[in-house]
Design a protein around this motif. Structure first.
Motif, PDB file in Angstrom:
ATOM      1  N   HIS A 172       0.848  -1.191   0.000  1.00 10.18           N
ATOM      2  CA  HIS A 172       0.000   0.000   0.000  1.00 10.18           C
ATOM      3  C   HIS A 172       0.886   1.244   0.000  1.00 10.18           C
ATOM      4  CE1 HIS A 172      -3.914  -1.901   0.586  1.00 10.18           C
ATOM      5  NE2 HIS A 172      -3.321  -2.740   1.413  1.00 10.18           N
ATOM      6  N   CYS A 173       0.454   2.262  -0.718  1.00 13.71           N
ATOM      7  CA  CYS A 173       1.253   3.484  -0.814  1.00 13.71           C
ATOM      8  C   CYS A 173       1.457   4.120   0.554  1.00 13.71           C
ATOM      9  CB  CYS A 173       0.579   4.468  -1.773  1.00 13.71           C
ATOM     10  SG  CYS A 173       1.557   5.925  -2.131  1.00 13.71           S
ATOM     11  N   SER A 174       0.450   4.025   1.426  1.00 16.94           N
ATOM     12  CA  SER A 174       0.589   4.605   2.770  1.00 16.94           C
ATOM     13  C   SER A 174       1.740   3.950   3.526  1.00 16.94           C
ATOM     14  CB  SER A 174      -0.715   4.443   3.549  1.00 16.94           C
ATOM     15  OG  SER A 174      -1.084   3.070   3.660  1.00 16.94           O
ATOM     16  N   GLU A 175       1.914   2.650   3.346  1.00 19.27           N
ATOM     17  CA  GLU A 175       3.031   1.952   3.985  1.00 19.27           C
ATOM     18  C   GLU A 175       4.354   2.356   3.347  1.00 19.27           C
ATOM     19  OE1 GLU A 175       2.199  -2.174   3.637  1.00 19.27           O
ATOM     20  OE2 GLU A 175       0.371  -2.103   4.830  1.00 19.27           O
ATOM     21  N   LEU A 176       4.340   2.496   2.031  1.00 19.07           N
ATOM     22  CA  LEU A 176       5.573   2.826   1.317  1.00 19.07           C
ATOM     23  C   LEU A 176       6.099   4.202   1.721  1.00 19.07           C
ATOM     24  CD1 LEU A 176       7.586   1.950  -0.887  1.00 19.07           C
ATOM     25  CD2 LEU A 176       6.100   3.083  -2.560  1.00 19.07           C
ATOM     26  N   ILE A 177       5.208   5.206   1.781  1.00 27.46           N
ATOM     27  CA  ILE A 177       5.677   6.550   2.104  1.00 27.46           C
ATOM     28  C   ILE A 177       5.998   6.697   3.591  1.00 27.46           C
ATOM     29  CG2 ILE A 177       4.410   7.559   0.174  1.00 27.46           C
ATOM     30  CD1 ILE A 177       2.292   8.525   2.108  1.00 27.46           C
ATOM     31  N   GLU A 178       5.640   5.700   4.374  1.00 30.37           N
ATOM     32  CA  GLU A 178       6.057   5.668   5.771  1.00 30.37           C
ATOM     33  C   GLU A 178       7.402   4.958   5.912  1.00 30.37           C
ATOM     34  OE1 GLU A 178       4.604   3.727  10.041  1.00 30.37           O
ATOM     35  OE2 GLU A 178       3.194   3.883   8.368  1.00 30.37           O
ATOM     36  N   GLN A 179       7.588   3.899   5.125  1.00 34.15           N
ATOM     37  CA  GLN A 179       8.812   3.103   5.239  1.00 34.15           C
ATOM     38  C   GLN A 179      10.031   3.786   4.630  1.00 34.15           C
ATOM     39  OE1 GLN A 179       8.052  -0.797   3.593  1.00 34.15           O
ATOM     40  NE2 GLN A 179       6.332  -1.185   4.992  1.00 34.15           N
ATOM     41  N   LEU A 180       9.850   4.472   3.496  1.00 36.58           N
ATOM     42  CA  LEU A 180      11.013   5.068   2.824  1.00 36.58           C
ATOM     43  C   LEU A 180      11.671   6.166   3.653  1.00 36.58           C
ATOM     44  CD1 LEU A 180       9.824   5.134  -0.907  1.00 36.58           C
ATOM     45  CD2 LEU A 180      11.433   3.554   0.174  1.00 36.58           C
ATOM     46  N   PRO A 181      10.931   7.157   4.190  1.00 34.97           N
ATOM     47  CA  PRO A 181      11.583   8.154   5.050  1.00 34.97           C
ATOM     48  C   PRO A 181      12.216   7.534   6.300  1.00 34.97           C
ATOM     49  CG  PRO A 181       9.458   8.959   4.313  1.00 34.97           C
ATOM     50  CD  PRO A 181       9.514   7.513   3.942  1.00 34.97           C
ATOM     51  N   PHE A 208      -4.316   8.606  -1.854  1.00 33.75           N
ATOM     52  CA  PHE A 208      -5.266   8.675  -0.742  1.00 33.75           C
ATOM     53  C   PHE A 208      -4.674   9.439   0.442  1.00 33.75           C
ATOM     54  CE2 PHE A 208      -7.053   5.334  -3.254  1.00 33.75           C
ATOM     55  CZ  PHE A 208      -8.414   5.372  -2.996  1.00 33.75           C
ATOM     56  N   ILE A 209      -3.352   9.378   0.588  1.00 31.37           N
ATOM     57  CA  ILE A 209      -2.652  10.088   1.653  1.00 31.37           C
ATOM     58  C   ILE A 209      -1.659  11.048   1.009  1.00 31.37           C
ATOM     59  CG2 ILE A 209      -1.073   9.844   3.622  1.00 31.37           C
ATOM     60  CD1 ILE A 209      -2.333   7.174   4.215  1.00 31.37           C
ATOM     61  N   PRO A 210      -1.615  12.318   1.426  1.00 27.71           N
ATOM     62  CA  PRO A 210      -0.696  13.279   0.804  1.00 27.71           C
ATOM     63  C   PRO A 210       0.765  12.893   1.021  1.00 27.71           C
ATOM     64  CG  PRO A 210      -1.719  14.204   2.780  1.00 27.71           C
ATOM     65  CD  PRO A 210      -2.423  12.925   2.509  1.00 27.71           C
ATOM     66  N   PHE A 211       1.618  13.282   0.070  1.00 26.17           N
ATOM     67  CA  PHE A 211       3.044  12.987   0.129  1.00 26.17           C
ATOM     68  C   PHE A 211       3.792  14.131   0.805  1.00 26.17           C
ATOM     69  CE2 PHE A 211       1.688  10.075  -3.072  1.00 26.17           C
ATOM     70  CZ  PHE A 211       2.618   9.050  -3.102  1.00 26.17           C
ATOM     71  N   SER A 212       4.710  13.777   1.673  1.00 30.15           N
ATOM     72  CA  SER A 212       5.674  14.763   2.146  1.00 30.15           C
ATOM     73  C   SER A 212       6.715  14.965   1.040  1.00 30.15           C
ATOM     74  CB  SER A 212       6.355  14.275   3.426  1.00 30.15           C
ATOM     75  OG  SER A 212       7.162  13.135   3.147  1.00 30.15           O
ATOM     76  N   PRO A 213       7.433  16.087   1.036  1.00 30.19           N
ATOM     77  CA  PRO A 213       8.469  16.283   0.009  1.00 30.19           C
ATOM     78  C   PRO A 213       9.500  15.153  -0.005  1.00 30.19           C
ATOM     79  CG  PRO A 213       8.028  18.339   1.154  1.00 30.19           C
ATOM     80  CD  PRO A 213       7.272  17.278   1.887  1.00 30.19           C
TER      81      PRO A 213
END
Length: 236
Positions: free
Chosen positions: A40-49, A77-82
């Protein structure tokens, strides 16, 4: 056999089957002995940072890049941080023309600049993603709620009472029902007139005209717009 490293982008509202289709494709890849990874993209953008903070970003990107097909579900569905947007760009750049991506999103391509908060980054990402890609737009409303919506509409029809019947007055209840049946009466009268059955047509017109001309009926029981319907159909 030579495989083309193409991407698939499913675009549609929530509940139209984007994730279901991506899972079906994943099963097809497994059946054909192609390695796949679903996230899920929400997991991905949490794991990468988090990986970058722990100095493990390179290892995380290599892990995600080793799969022949990477499925990223629910982008937008969830906004991206830079930072997360930049790491996702790095991932897609590494896979460009080497491995395949399947992405599901509820955002049209025109809104990706806003979604990432950086139009230049979004354009560079889309340039690589869409170069060898099939974009599939899925219209319609959610499969999860369509049965519920139909059930609610059916209940509303079953429980509907004419507005004039809600004050408990029996006479106004009858008038309210008559109000709803007006179009049917109009159809019958026109049918009779069309086929030359003028006696019945004149009788219906006379009875309804007498009812509408009753001052008590007009002042207490008929909505104003309904009286104008009578004028249009029966004449003044």
């Amino acid at each position: 056999m030579t495989y083309r490293h193409e991407n698939i982008l499913f675009i549609g509202s929530p509940g139209v089957g984007k994730t279901h289709l991506s899972i079906v494709l994943r099963l097809g890849c497994i059946k054909n002995e192609k390695s796949t990874y679903f996230i899920h993209c929400s997991e991905l953008i949490e794991q990468l940072p988090k990986a970058a903070k722990d100095n493990k970003l390179e290892g995380k990107l290599r892990f995600l890049n080793r799969y022949a097909v990477l499925i990223i579900d629910e982008v937008g569905f969830i906004p991206f941080s830079p930072e997360a947007a930049n790491y996702l760009f790095q991932l897609i750049s590494r896979r460009y023309e080497k491995k395949s991506l399947i992405i599901t999103t509820n955002k049209p391509i025109s809104q990706w600049g806003e979604m990432f908060g950086d139009p230049a980054l979004a354009n560079a990402l889309l340039d690589r993603l869409l170069h060898h890609s099939k974009v599939i737009k899925i219209p319609g409303r959610s499969y999860r709620t369509k049965d519920l919506v139909s059930e609610l509409e059916e209940r509303r029809r079953e429980n509907y009472t004419p507005p004039t019947a809600r004050n408990g007055n029996f006479l106004t209840a009858i008038i309210g029902t008559f109000y709803l049946a007006f179009n049917s009466i109009q159809f019958v009268a026109n049918f009779l007139h069309r086929f030359g059955i003028d006696r019945q047509y004149i009788r219906i017109r006379k009875q309804m005209s007498e009812l509408f001309d009753n001052p008590v009926f007009r002042s207490k029981c008929i909505p104003h717009d309904f009286f104008h319907c009578r004028v249009l159909f029966f004449g003044k």
